[in-house]
Design a protein around this motif. Sequence first.
Motif, short mmCIF file in Angstrom:
data_model
loop_
_atom_site.label_atom_id
_atom_site.label_comp_id
_atom_site.label_asym_id
_atom_site.label_seq_id
_atom_site.Cartn_x
_atom_site.Cartn_y
_atom_site.Cartn_z
N GLU A 49 1.01 37.61 1.90
CA GLU A 49 0.21 38.12 3.02
C GLU A 49 -0.25 36.99 3.93
OE1 GLU A 49 -2.85 40.24 1.03
OE2 GLU A 49 -1.53 41.91 0.44
N ALA A 50 -0.58 35.84 3.34
CA ALA A 50 -0.96 34.68 4.16
C ALA A 50 0.22 34.21 5.00
CB ALA A 50 -1.48 33.56 3.27
N LEU A 51 1.43 34.22 4.44
CA LEU A 51 2.60 33.79 5.19
C LEU A 51 2.95 34.77 6.30
CD1 LEU A 51 4.93 32.37 2.38
CD2 LEU A 51 3.76 31.11 4.18
N GLN A 68 11.63 27.85 7.48
CA GLN A 68 11.42 27.60 6.05
C GLN A 68 10.40 28.55 5.46
OE1 GLN A 68 10.29 23.49 6.00
NE2 GLN A 68 12.40 22.73 6.00
N MET A 69 9.31 28.78 6.19
CA MET A 69 8.28 29.68 5.67
C MET A 69 8.77 31.12 5.59
SD MET A 69 5.83 27.67 4.89
CE MET A 69 7.11 26.44 4.54
N ALA A 70 9.60 31.52 6.54
CA ALA A 70 10.16 32.87 6.50
C ALA A 70 11.08 33.03 5.29
CB ALA A 70 10.92 33.17 7.79
N GLU A 71 11.88 32.00 5.01
CA GLU A 71 12.77 32.03 3.84
C GLU A 71 11.96 32.05 2.55
OE1 GLU A 71 16.18 29.27 1.69
OE2 GLU A 71 15.65 28.91 3.80
N GLU A 117 -3.62 29.51 7.20
CA GLU A 117 -2.88 30.48 6.40
C GLU A 117 -1.93 29.79 5.43
OE1 GLU A 117 -3.73 33.45 6.28
OE2 GLU A 117 -4.96 33.57 8.08
N LEU A 118 -1.33 28.69 5.85
CA LEU A 118 -0.49 27.92 4.93
C LEU A 118 -1.32 27.32 3.80
CD1 LEU A 118 1.97 26.01 7.31
CD2 LEU A 118 2.34 28.15 6.09
N ARG A 119 -2.52 26.89 4.14
CA ARG A 119 -3.41 26.31 3.14
C ARG A 119 -3.81 27.39 2.11
NH1 ARG A 119 -6.60 24.43 6.36
NH2 ARG A 119 -5.90 22.25 6.41
N LEU A 120 -4.09 28.59 2.59
CA LEU A 120 -4.45 29.69 1.69
C LEU A 120 -3.28 30.05 0.77
CD1 LEU A 120 -6.44 32.04 4.11
CD2 LEU A 120 -7.36 30.72 2.20
N ALA A 121 -2.06 30.10 1.34
CA ALA A 121 -0.89 30.43 0.53
C ALA A 121 -0.66 29.38 -0.55
CB ALA A 121 0.35 30.55 1.42
N ALA A 122 -0.80 28.11 -0.19
CA ALA A 122 -0.63 27.03 -1.18
C ALA A 122 -1.69 27.12 -2.26
CB ALA A 122 -0.69 25.68 -0.48
N SER A 123 -2.92 27.47 -1.88
CA SER A 123 -3.99 27.60 -2.86
C SER A 123 -3.71 28.73 -3.84
CB SER A 123 -5.32 27.84 -2.14
OG SER A 123 -6.37 28.06 -3.07
N GLU A 124 -3.19 29.85 -3.34
CA GLU A 124 -2.88 30.99 -4.22
C GLU A 124 -1.80 30.61 -5.23
OE1 GLU A 124 -4.37 33.77 -4.57
OE2 GLU A 124 -5.71 33.71 -2.83
N LEU A 125 -0.78 29.90 -4.81
CA LEU A 125 0.26 29.48 -5.75
C LEU A 125 -0.27 28.44 -6.72
CD1 LEU A 125 3.47 29.25 -3.52
CD2 LEU A 125 2.68 31.13 -4.95
#
Length: 535
Positions: A481-483, A235-238, A503-511
């Motif tokens: 980049e986090a993903l 899912q994360m790759a998609e 890294e997932l937490r950082l990506a969610a924070s950026e969005l």
Amino acid sequence: MDPQDDTIFALSSGGGGGARQYQATALAVIRISGPQALSTLQSMLLRPNKRTIVPRQATLCKLYTPITNNNQNTPRVVLDQALVLYFPQPHSFTGDDVVELHCHGSRAVVTDLLDTLAHLPGHRMAEPGEFTQRAFAKGKLDLLQVEALADLLTADTSRQRQQALTQLDGTLSDCYTSWRHMLIGGLAHAEAVIDFGDDEALIEDDTQAEQEEGDMLLMTEDVQQWNIWGNVRVQMAELRRAMEYQLQDSRRGELVREGLRICIVGPPNAGKSSLFNVLAQKDAAIVSNIAGTTRDVLELSLNLAGIKCVLSDTAGVRTFTSDQIEQEGIARAKKVAQQADVVVAMVEQGNAVAGMEILETVLKDSADEALLEGDEHDSSSVTTTHKLASENVLLVLNKMDLVKDTNDNTDPSSTNQDIRTFGISCHTNEGIDAFLEALTQTVTNRINGDTATAPNNSNSDNEGSLITRARHRQHVQAAVEALRRFDHLSQQGTMVVDMAAEELRLAASELGRVTGAVDVEDILDKLFKDFCIGK
């Protein structure tokens, strides 16, 4: 006292900055928002107890000077006859009680109404963007919608309007929110692994692949990773691919919003300013037979097929000049050309080869790519030695009216078909229509792009570009980049599950910063300052 407890008001219709500089219009709208909005309206009616104001229903009323403790014995004065609307909280734009006075648009009426409201206790003039700021604080709008509203209020073209409306209705917010929910779901899975261990990890089904080696059952490395992450890695790759697709949009959304930059470059006296005036349909630039008349960069806005374009006329570029002012103009011309989205390369038709040699020095350092390529110069043709390597460059051979020799080797019909070359005359307007049509098509193609290979979760361009500001791009890039780091760490085993989860937490924070779900006070402060008073 909390400023949110104030009842704010402002002129919310057109007419200019503030009541004192107000330009008279047929109608004007004064908006009042806050806890005293309804009581203020009632106090301005002659017999408030006998007048029922129905929510969201226009009512014709005479507005009087309100009764206060300071003027109870003062005769009341009619201020205007207006249509009034009342929107009770929370079903209003700001989430507070809102009253709108649709009054006559004379300077006297608007000034007197605003002055009357200003003297009421607990009332004050709204700051720029304060109505929208209250809407954001009450959850009526997210940050993307606030930005869309700002874009809609300043839209110059139909494409800008369409893009802003698409963003305002929440379409883009829904996409970012769905992305963030996917990340939060993956994060929840990772935290379950951290809390309970990989033996409690979520698996898509209850089967577990094992292999027998002697008397021991050993789980393969691939199955171990599946146990830890289940379907999360897939899912994360998609999701990452969907984000990467949006980042590869050639800045279409930003170009619609900011305007696509078109630069006219060429040697002195090629007719750049004349073409600038033809496209502007006015004498915007000084035209002279003296070479080097234009010393600085001139700009104006064009509307081509509903797309805002910023057209730049630049100083003529020559290989050598001792004039320091002209040198600075040439330096600015090169800089503008390198930053342009579309370049109109212009030369004299009777002296095209020499002109192309000069243009090559201007365009070779273009930000996109080397737009002109070639080795030895062939005097028999302009285009045998130079090949335009970008669809965003148009070559214009000007002054057709001065070149009547049909055997002239610079006639556009003899040019290489790979180069879009146009013979024109700014003096007679010959060839201008064909050139303008091609320029408009180039601009349209630059904005529309190619969406045939869009992955899932990528947001169709039929709904508008997902990224409309550099701020959005920055946060989406950081999430990607986090993903990527997550994808690498998720293959390293249970020892780094907590790092992968981070890294997932950082990506969610950026969005979350895109929509305003995460603290963005610094962004809001700057954004609301750019709003007009009354919105």
